[in-house]
Enzyme design. Structure first.
Site, PDB file in Angstrom:
ATOM      1  N   SER A  17      33.865  32.884  25.733  1.00 31.47           N
ATOM      2  CA  SER A  17      34.670  34.062  26.035  1.00 31.47           C
ATOM      3  C   SER A  17      35.141  34.713  24.751  1.00 31.47           C
ATOM      4  CB  SER A  17      35.884  33.669  26.886  1.00 31.47           C
ATOM      5  OG  SER A  17      36.797  34.743  26.884  1.00 31.47           O
ATOM      6  N   HIS A  42      30.755  36.027  27.562  1.00 36.26           N
ATOM      7  CA  HIS A  42      31.730  36.313  28.619  1.00 36.26           C
ATOM      8  C   HIS A  42      32.738  37.336  28.089  1.00 36.26           C
ATOM      9  CE1 HIS A  42      33.934  35.246  32.312  1.00 36.26           C
ATOM     10  NE2 HIS A  42      35.038  35.334  31.586  1.00 36.26           N
ATOM     11  N   ASP A  44      36.117  39.477  28.958  1.00 35.05           N
ATOM     12  CA  ASP A  44      37.279  39.515  29.857  1.00 35.05           C
ATOM     13  C   ASP A  44      37.959  40.872  29.806  1.00 35.05           C
ATOM     14  OD1 ASP A  44      37.521  36.821  31.008  1.00 35.05           O
ATOM     15  OD2 ASP A  44      37.627  36.198  28.915  1.00 35.05           O
ATOM     16  N   MET A  46      40.947  43.109  31.172  1.00 30.93           N
ATOM     17  CA  MET A  46      42.263  43.010  31.831  1.00 30.93           C
ATOM     18  C   MET A  46      42.974  44.345  31.780  1.00 30.93           C
ATOM     19  SD  MET A  46      43.492  39.467  30.095  1.00 30.93           S
ATOM     20  CE  MET A  46      42.432  38.022  30.047  1.00 30.93           C
ATOM     21  N   HIS A  75      33.730  40.001  33.237  1.00 33.05           N
ATOM     22  CA  HIS A  75      34.703  39.514  34.218  1.00 33.05           C
ATOM     23  C   HIS A  75      35.816  40.550  34.333  1.00 33.05           C
ATOM     24  CE1 HIS A  75      38.012  36.184  34.964  1.00 33.05           C
ATOM     25  NE2 HIS A  75      37.903  37.025  35.972  1.00 33.05           N
ATOM     26  N   MET A  77      39.137  41.783  35.527  1.00 33.14           N
ATOM     27  CA  MET A  77      40.459  41.413  36.063  1.00 33.14           C
ATOM     28  C   MET A  77      41.254  42.699  36.197  1.00 33.14           C
ATOM     29  SD  MET A  77      40.991  37.995  33.814  1.00 33.14           S
ATOM     30  CE  MET A  77      39.649  38.423  32.733  1.00 33.14           C
ATOM     31  N   MET A 146      38.275  30.482  39.097  1.00 29.76           N
ATOM     32  CA  MET A 146      39.270  30.433  38.030  1.00 29.76           C
ATOM     33  C   MET A 146      39.927  29.056  38.033  1.00 29.76           C
ATOM     34  SD  MET A 146      39.088  33.260  36.440  1.00 29.76           S
ATOM     35  CE  MET A 146      40.323  32.734  35.246  1.00 29.76           C
ATOM     36  N   GLY A 151      44.507  35.922  32.970  1.00 26.36           N
ATOM     37  CA  GLY A 151      45.377  36.771  32.152  1.00 26.36           C
ATOM     38  C   GLY A 151      45.436  36.361  30.691  1.00 26.36           C
ATOM     39  N   PHE A 152      45.217  35.087  30.439  1.00 23.55           N
ATOM     40  CA  PHE A 152      45.369  34.603  29.058  1.00 23.55           C
ATOM     41  C   PHE A 152      44.354  33.500  28.746  1.00 23.55           C
ATOM     42  CE2 PHE A 152      49.423  35.974  30.749  1.00 23.55           C
ATOM     43  CZ  PHE A 152      49.827  36.906  29.806  1.00 23.55           C
ATOM     44  N   GLY A 153      43.966  33.428  27.480  1.00 22.14           N
ATOM     45  CA  GLY A 153      43.154  32.306  27.037  1.00 22.14           C
ATOM     46  C   GLY A 153      44.073  31.150  26.681  1.00 22.14           C
ATOM     47  N   GLY A 154      43.501  29.989  26.479  1.00 23.12           N
ATOM     48  CA  GLY A 154      44.256  28.838  25.973  1.00 23.12           C
ATOM     49  C   GLY A 154      45.208  28.180  26.953  1.00 23.12           C
ATOM     50  N   ASP A 184      36.026  29.050  34.912  1.00 24.05           N
ATOM     51  CA  ASP A 184      36.642  29.792  33.808  1.00 24.05           C
ATOM     52  C   ASP A 184      38.115  29.415  33.642  1.00 24.05           C
ATOM     53  OD1 ASP A 184      37.370  31.686  31.942  1.00 24.05           O
ATOM     54  OD2 ASP A 184      37.024  33.418  33.239  1.00 24.05           O
ATOM     55  N   GLY A 185      38.444  28.874  32.458  1.00 29.50           N
ATOM     56  CA  GLY A 185      39.837  28.600  32.114  1.00 29.50           C
ATOM     57  C   GLY A 185      40.092  27.152  31.767  1.00 29.50           C
ATOM     58  N   GLY A 186      40.515  26.913  30.534  1.00 29.84           N
ATOM     59  CA  GLY A 186      40.866  25.559  30.112  1.00 29.84           C
ATOM     60  C   GLY A 186      39.691  24.603  30.019  1.00 29.84           C
ATOM     61  N   GLY A 206      36.716  29.716  25.950  1.00 24.65           N
ATOM     62  CA  GLY A 206      37.278  30.596  24.933  1.00 24.65           C
ATOM     63  C   GLY A 206      37.811  29.813  23.764  1.00 24.65           C
TER      64      GLY A 206
HETATM   65  C1  DX5 Z   1      41.414  34.055  31.478  1.00 23.58           C
HETATM   66  C2  DX5 Z   1      40.020  34.510  31.149  1.00 23.58           C
HETATM   67  C3  DX5 Z   1      39.210  33.475  30.493  1.00 23.58           C
HETATM   68  C4  DX5 Z   1      39.719  33.035  29.147  1.00 23.58           C
HETATM   69  C5  DX5 Z   1      39.304  31.599  28.972  1.00 23.58           C
HETATM   70  O1  DX5 Z   1      42.034  35.003  32.256  1.00 23.58           O
HETATM   71  O2  DX5 Z   1      39.341  34.897  32.319  1.00 23.58           O
HETATM   72  O3  DX5 Z   1      37.844  33.844  30.395  1.00 23.58           O
HETATM   73  O4  DX5 Z   1      39.241  33.797  28.084  1.00 23.58           O
HETATM   74  O5  DX5 Z   1      39.902  31.105  27.834  1.00 23.58           O
HETATM   75  P1  DX5 Z   1      40.107  29.534  27.614  1.00 23.58           P
HETATM   76  O6  DX5 Z   1      38.756  28.904  27.653  1.00 23.58           O
HETATM   77  O7  DX5 Z   1      40.753  29.471  26.277  1.00 23.58           O
HETATM   78  O8  DX5 Z   1      40.980  29.035  28.736  1.00 23.58           O
HETATM   79 ZN    ZN Z   2      37.081  35.200  32.175  1.00 30.78          ZN
END
Ligand code: DX5
Ligand code: ZN
Length: 224
Positions: A17, A42, A44, A46, A75, A77, A146, A151-154, A184-186, A206
């Site tokens: 991502s 990927h 994102d 938003m 993706h 959002m 999901m 909404g956020f990475g990490g 997707d996520g974590g 990501g």
């Molecule tokens: C979150 C995004 C993800 C995000 C994943 O809303 O859709 O794609 O970038 O980031 P990580 O892998 O750091 O959770």
């Molecule tokens: Zn995503």
């Protein structure tokens, strides 16, 4: 069962991502993904309405497309995603996913994506049951689950996702479909093997990729 396992093995895809990339050195980070074993980019998107964050939009996707040597997995959002399908297709999206929670006429939206010549996918938030897709599954190229609130990475991976993957895999098999399951996520090098074993085909990563000391090696580890 054997055949299913072989198919799953073939579908161990990784989609880094770019939200976690260094935007001041985006060209360098895209180049890294191009050279790595990763399969998709990927992206994102938003809007600050559907999710409590604003990321980037069409001009950046256009720029990414110029350097990316692998498919762009966009993706969305955003609210009213249909309004932007064509614009993102024109910007270079190969795959477009939109949220179940942001859509009223999913069947119509999927047909719209198909008529635009892109792969179509529906995204489910952590609280949305996979059973709601029973009657549309046959029309989808992929389902994105999901594993954090978007909404956020990490963010921290939500463990309940494994059960959702297994249930969705069963639904896909029951209907004899080839729909891909994306998560997707974590996602990180520790949970990646378990996610593939549960039935995931594509993992988005990501922070685990871009914040690692050796992103190329991390991608390789995730796939192995
Ligand atoms: C979150 C995004 C993800 C995000 C994943 O809303 O859709 O794609 O970038 O980031 P990580 O892998 O750091 O959770
Ligand atoms: Zn995503």
């Amino acid at each position: 069962m054997q055949i299913i396992k072989i198919i799953l093995k073939m579908n161990k895809l990784i989609a880094p991502s770019l939200l976690s990339a260094d935007f001041l050195h985006l060209s360098r980070d895209i180049d890294m993904v191009n050279k790595s074993q990763a399969d998709w980019f990927h992206c994102d998107i938003m809007d600050g309405v559907f999710v409590p964050n604003i990321s980037y939009g069409i001009p950046l996707v256009q720029a990414i497309k110029k350097e990316a040597l692998k498919p762009l997995d966009v993706h969305l959002m955003i609210v009213e995603p249909d309004r932007y399908f064509e614009k993102f297709r024109d910007a270079g999206a190969d795959i477009i996913t939109f949220h179940y929670e942001a859509s009223t006429h999913i069947h119509r939206s999927v047909q719209m994506l198909k008529s635009l010549g892109v792969k179509a996918g529906v995204v489910l938030n952590p609280h949305t049951s996979v059973t709601l897709l029973e009657d549309i599954l046959g029309d989808l190229d992929l389902v994105l689950l999901m594993s954090v609130n978007p909404g956020f990475g990490g963010q921290k991976f939500i463990e309940r996702t494994y059960a959702k993957i297994e249930k969705l895999r069963q639904m896909i098999e029951n209907q004899g479909l080839k729909t891909l399951i994306e998560v997707d996520g974590g996602v990180n090098t520790e949970n990646a093997p378990k996610l593939f074993a549960a039935g995931a085909d594509v993992l988005v990563a990501g922070n685990a990729v871009f914040k690692s000391e050796d992103p190329i090696k991390t991608i390789e580890l995730m796939k192995s």
